[in-house]
Design a protein around this motif. Structure first.
Motif, PDB file in Angstrom:
ATOM      1  N   GLY A  79      37.933  36.177  42.714  1.00  0.00           N
ATOM      2  CA  GLY A  79      38.663  37.276  43.345  1.00  0.00           C
ATOM      3  C   GLY A  79      39.380  38.126  42.330  1.00  0.00           C
ATOM      4  O   GLY A  79      39.231  37.947  41.122  1.00  0.00           O
ATOM      5  N   LYS A  80      40.154  39.043  42.847  1.00  0.00           N
ATOM      6  CA  LYS A  80      40.913  39.944  41.996  1.00  0.00           C
ATOM      7  C   LYS A  80      41.879  39.149  41.126  1.00  0.00           C
ATOM      8  O   LYS A  80      42.538  38.236  41.602  1.00  0.00           O
ATOM      9  CB  LYS A  80      41.689  40.907  42.890  1.00  0.00           C
ATOM     10  N   GLY A  81      41.927  39.477  39.861  1.00  0.00           N
ATOM     11  CA  GLY A  81      42.852  38.793  38.971  1.00  0.00           C
ATOM     12  C   GLY A  81      42.180  37.756  38.097  1.00  0.00           C
ATOM     13  O   GLY A  81      42.671  37.411  37.040  1.00  0.00           O
ATOM     14  N   ARG A  82      41.029  37.234  38.523  1.00  0.00           N
ATOM     15  CA  ARG A  82      40.307  36.285  37.684  1.00  0.00           C
ATOM     16  C   ARG A  82      39.410  37.061  36.737  1.00  0.00           C
ATOM     17  O   ARG A  82      39.047  38.205  36.998  1.00  0.00           O
ATOM     18  CB  ARG A  82      39.415  35.375  38.533  1.00  0.00           C
ATOM     19  N   LEU A  83      39.012  36.382  35.661  1.00  0.00           N
ATOM     20  CA  LEU A  83      38.139  36.990  34.657  1.00  0.00           C
ATOM     21  C   LEU A  83      38.632  38.366  34.231  1.00  0.00           C
ATOM     22  O   LEU A  83      37.851  39.309  34.081  1.00  0.00           O
ATOM     23  CB  LEU A  83      36.696  37.082  35.169  1.00  0.00           C
ATOM     24  N   GLY A  84      39.935  38.470  34.060  1.00  0.00           N
ATOM     25  CA  GLY A  84      40.525  39.711  33.567  1.00  0.00           C
ATOM     26  C   GLY A  84      40.193  40.888  34.455  1.00  0.00           C
ATOM     27  O   GLY A  84      40.345  40.836  35.660  1.00  0.00           O
ATOM     28  N   GLY A  85      39.702  41.952  33.845  1.00  0.00           N
ATOM     29  CA  GLY A  85      39.459  43.180  34.595  1.00  0.00           C
ATOM     30  C   GLY A  85      38.103  43.215  35.268  1.00  0.00           C
ATOM     31  O   GLY A  85      37.758  44.200  35.918  1.00  0.00           O
ATOM     32  N   LEU A  86      37.314  42.157  35.118  1.00  0.00           N
ATOM     33  CA  LEU A  86      35.973  42.152  35.687  1.00  0.00           C
ATOM     34  C   LEU A  86      36.047  42.124  37.211  1.00  0.00           C
ATOM     35  O   LEU A  86      36.912  41.484  37.785  1.00  0.00           O
ATOM     36  CB  LEU A  86      35.245  40.901  35.202  1.00  0.00           C
ATOM     37  N   SER A  87      35.131  42.837  37.872  1.00  0.00           N
ATOM     38  CA  SER A  87      35.148  42.848  39.326  1.00  0.00           C
ATOM     39  C   SER A  87      33.845  42.280  39.878  1.00  0.00           C
ATOM     40  O   SER A  87      32.767  42.662  39.466  1.00  0.00           O
ATOM     41  CB  SER A  87      35.333  44.276  39.835  1.00  0.00           C
ATOM     42  N   TYR A  88      33.965  41.354  40.816  1.00  0.00           N
ATOM     43  CA  TYR A  88      32.772  40.748  41.431  1.00  0.00           C
ATOM     44  C   TYR A  88      32.054  41.765  42.291  1.00  0.00           C
ATOM     45  O   TYR A  88      30.845  41.739  42.437  1.00  0.00           O
ATOM     46  CB  TYR A  88      33.234  39.562  42.285  1.00  0.00           C
ATOM     47  N   PHE A  89      32.822  42.683  42.889  1.00  0.00           N
ATOM     48  CA  PHE A  89      32.231  43.636  43.827  1.00  0.00           C
ATOM     49  C   PHE A  89      32.082  45.021  43.212  1.00  0.00           C
ATOM     50  O   PHE A  89      32.241  46.033  43.896  1.00  0.00           O
ATOM     51  CB  PHE A  89      33.066  43.698  45.108  1.00  0.00           C
ATOM     52  N   GLY A  90      31.788  45.070  41.927  1.00  0.00           N
ATOM     53  CA  GLY A  90      31.503  46.345  41.275  1.00  0.00           C
ATOM     54  C   GLY A  90      32.649  47.343  41.376  1.00  0.00           C
ATOM     55  O   GLY A  90      32.427  48.547  41.419  1.00  0.00           O
ATOM     56  N   GLY A  91      33.871  46.855  41.448  1.00  0.00           N
ATOM     57  CA  GLY A  91      35.024  47.756  41.431  1.00  0.00           C
ATOM     58  C   GLY A  91      35.422  48.290  42.795  1.00  0.00           C
ATOM     59  O   GLY A  91      36.291  49.153  42.882  1.00  0.00           O
ATOM     60  N   ALA A  92      34.827  47.760  43.864  1.00  0.00           N
ATOM     61  CA  ALA A  92      35.148  48.267  45.210  1.00  0.00           C
ATOM     62  C   ALA A  92      36.636  48.156  45.518  1.00  0.00           C
ATOM     63  O   ALA A  92      37.205  49.017  46.189  1.00  0.00           O
ATOM     64  CB  ALA A  92      34.338  47.503  46.260  1.00  0.00           C
ATOM     65  N   GLU A  93      37.268  47.110  45.015  1.00  0.00           N
ATOM     66  CA  GLU A  93      38.684  46.897  45.338  1.00  0.00           C
ATOM     67  C   GLU A  93      39.584  47.923  44.655  1.00  0.00           C
ATOM     68  O   GLU A  93      40.749  48.044  44.997  1.00  0.00           O
ATOM     69  CB  GLU A  93      39.116  45.477  44.981  1.00  0.00           C
ATOM     70  N   LYS A  94      39.037  48.660  43.692  1.00  0.00           N
ATOM     71  CA  LYS A  94      39.869  49.655  43.013  1.00  0.00           C
ATOM     72  C   LYS A  94      39.876  50.983  43.756  1.00  0.00           C
ATOM     73  O   LYS A  94      40.623  51.894  43.426  1.00  0.00           O
ATOM     74  CB  LYS A  94      39.393  49.843  41.576  1.00  0.00           C
ATOM     75  N   LYS A  95      38.995  51.107  44.760  1.00  0.00           N
ATOM     76  CA  LYS A  95      38.852  52.370  45.466  1.00  0.00           C
ATOM     77  C   LYS A  95      39.959  52.612  46.491  1.00  0.00           C
ATOM     78  O   LYS A  95      40.290  53.739  46.796  1.00  0.00           O
ATOM     79  CB  LYS A  95      37.504  52.418  46.194  1.00  0.00           C
ATOM     80  N   ASP A  96      40.478  51.552  47.057  1.00  0.00           N
ATOM     81  CA  ASP A  96      41.482  51.722  48.100  1.00  0.00           C
ATOM     82  C   ASP A  96      42.340  50.472  48.134  1.00  0.00           C
ATOM     83  O   ASP A  96      41.835  49.368  47.942  1.00  0.00           O
ATOM     84  CB  ASP A  96      40.783  51.888  49.461  1.00  0.00           C
ATOM     85  N   GLU A  97      43.627  50.646  48.385  1.00  0.00           N
ATOM     86  CA  GLU A  97      44.461  49.452  48.363  1.00  0.00           C
ATOM     87  C   GLU A  97      44.298  48.592  49.612  1.00  0.00           C
ATOM     88  O   GLU A  97      44.784  47.480  49.658  1.00  0.00           O
ATOM     89  CB  GLU A  97      45.923  49.801  48.123  1.00  0.00           C
TER      90      GLU A  97
END
Ligand SMILES: *[C@@H]1O[C@H](CO)[C@@H](O)[C@H](O)[C@H]1NC(C)=O
Ligand SMILES: *[C@@H]1O[C@H](CO)[C@@H](O)[C@H](O)[C@H]1NC(C)=O
Ligand SMILES: CC(=O)N[C@H]1CO[C@H](CO)[C@@H](O)[C@@H]1O
Length: 406
Positions: A79-97
């Motif tokens: 999930g968010k916060g693991r593996l540093g800045g890497l995103s499992y979902f291709g950055g989807a979580e950065k699009k909207d809070e």
């Protein structure tokens, strides 16, 4: 005799190749996460910008606004916060809070993930349930979520869930738990807390890959003595036993409730785990047994498709049929780590000498795959009973959305 010897050396060679490929890939992911973090830190340090990066306050919930979208990872996910800045979902979580990405443990069982997911959203101490934790030999209580990500979650504030691979099954199990009022102290839960379930390559009916990686075909719960999963098992036990805190914040298999750390069990505990007398691999409370065809069938037998929820599923494949044979669809376009498995899964045959996982099982139904899952398993839940579904080729066929059907 010679034939047996040939077979064994072929299997060992295969094991060697797949373990090297998987290790290299794991190392590649890990080091790119570290490299990404270092360059980010350097960047921030060298070019201190006056734009605030990252978290924009703790306003993750918005009662008036749209429902949150929760993205649920699959096996080896994070999930968010693991593996540093890497995103499992291709950055989807950065699009909207309102997009939430929980960390449910990368190898934990579907059941444990569903429990964790509830408390992540609602808040509180994760309660795995008395009966289950006793049966599986882990602590009843897990992590504390001081503040849930969506504490107002209820029937009037339902959530959209998106599950990838095993994550799709996690969401279904959670919805059933909500319907069954399975969370002590939350007696008012019901299935309508879930507005929609979207499955991306969901693992609904299990995958034959589990057998290729080393699960036994006859019971679907235990492992063969020599296989990729055994190497993985030893690696995971050592990793959790050594309990190096910075490594574990970086990547976590999610087995903290099993108390594997040397601080808690000592050397005897390590021996016990390695011998297979304790820990998740001994009780079968980890993800692989849940992904065999037998395991999925047993989970599915308690899961419903509910009439008011919208269900969507996206199935994938990396194979094509040529002259009656199923083969990988090409060399390019398939991830190198998955190529061997795409091929092996397309050729997979259930052993003749063990009884098939369900009545009417046919090898050819299970040959189309994407290297991790069989396509037939991804469209909708089918085992042990088929759930309502409609096959859609293009979105235009689907003008009005209909609940209660995949
Ligand atoms: C959080 O949301 C509330 C209401 O939606 C708003 O009044 C407040 O300013 C927000 N806080 C932050 C830190 O964005
Ligand atoms: C694990 O350790 C905690 C305390 O550190 C304890 O409360 C719990 O009972 C232990 N669980 C098991 C299964 O040994
Ligand atoms: C691959 C697949 O769909 N297999 C089975 C899933 O479960 C149902 C019910 O047993 C079978 O009819 C499917 O063939």
């Amino acid at each position: 005799m010679i034939k047996l010897w040939m077979m064994t050396s072929l299997q060992l060679a295969e094991l060697f190749v797949s373990s090297i490929v998987h290790l290299l890939y794991g190392f590649y992911i890990f080091s790119s996460a570290v490299a990404g973090d270092i360059s980010q830190t350097l960047n921030d340090y060298l070019f201190k910008s006056n734009v605030a990066f990252g978290e924009t306050g703790q306003n993750q919930t918005n009662v008036e606004g749209l429902p949150p979208i929760v993205l649920v990872h699959g096996i080896f996910g994070f999930g968010k916060g693991r593996l540093g800045g890497l995103s499992y979902f291709g950055g989807a979580e950065k699009k909207d809070e309102r997009v939430l990405v929980p960390d449910l443990g990368s190898l934990t069982s579907i059941y444990d993930r569903a429990r964790e997911l509830f408390y992540y959203l609602k808040g509180g101490v994760v309660d795995f349930g008395e009966e289950h934790s006793e049966a599986c030999g882990h602590s009843r209580f897990g992590r504390r979520y001081e503040q849930g990500q969506y504490p107002e979650w209820d029937e009037d504030h339902p959530i959209h869930f998106v599950g990838h691979s095993a994550g799709a099954q996690v969401v279904r199990v959670l919805q059933q738990m909500l319907a069954d009022q399975a969370f002590e102290g939350f007696e008012e839960t019901n299935e309508n807390w879930v507005l929609s379930v979207t499955s991306l390559s969901g693992a609904f009916n299990g995958t034959t890959r589990t057998y290729l990686d080393g699960m036994r075909t006859d019971d679907g719960v235990s492992m063969k003595p020599i296989c990729l999963l055994q190497l993985c098992r030893i690696g995971v036990i050592m990793y959790d036993w050594l309990d190096i805190s910075w490594l574990k914040t970086y990547y976590n298999f999610g087995f903290d409730h099993f108390n594997i750390s040397w601080k808690k069990t000592g050397v005897r505990g390590l021996v016990d785990c390695l011998m297979g007398n304790a820990g998740p691999f001994a009780s079968g409370d980890w993800i692989l047994p849940d992904l065999t065809i037998q395991g999925s069938t047993s989970i599915n037998s308690n899961l419903q498709t509910f009439p008011n929820t919208y269900y969507f599923s996206y199935a994938t494949k990396r194979t094509r049929r040529v002259m009656g044979m199923t083969i990988p669809s090409g060399v390019l376009g398939i991830h190198p780590m998955l190529f061997l498995r795409v091929f092996q899964m397309s050729q997979w045959k259930f052993p003749q000498d063990v009884s098939p996982p369900y009545k009417g099982y046919r090898d050819e139904d299970w040959q189309e795959n994407d290297g991790a899952l069989n396509t037939i398993s991804m469209t909708h839940p089918r085992l042990p009973v088929e759930h309502p579904s409609r096959f859609i080729r293009s979105d235009s066929e689907c003008q009005t959305l209909q609940p209660g059907i995949w």
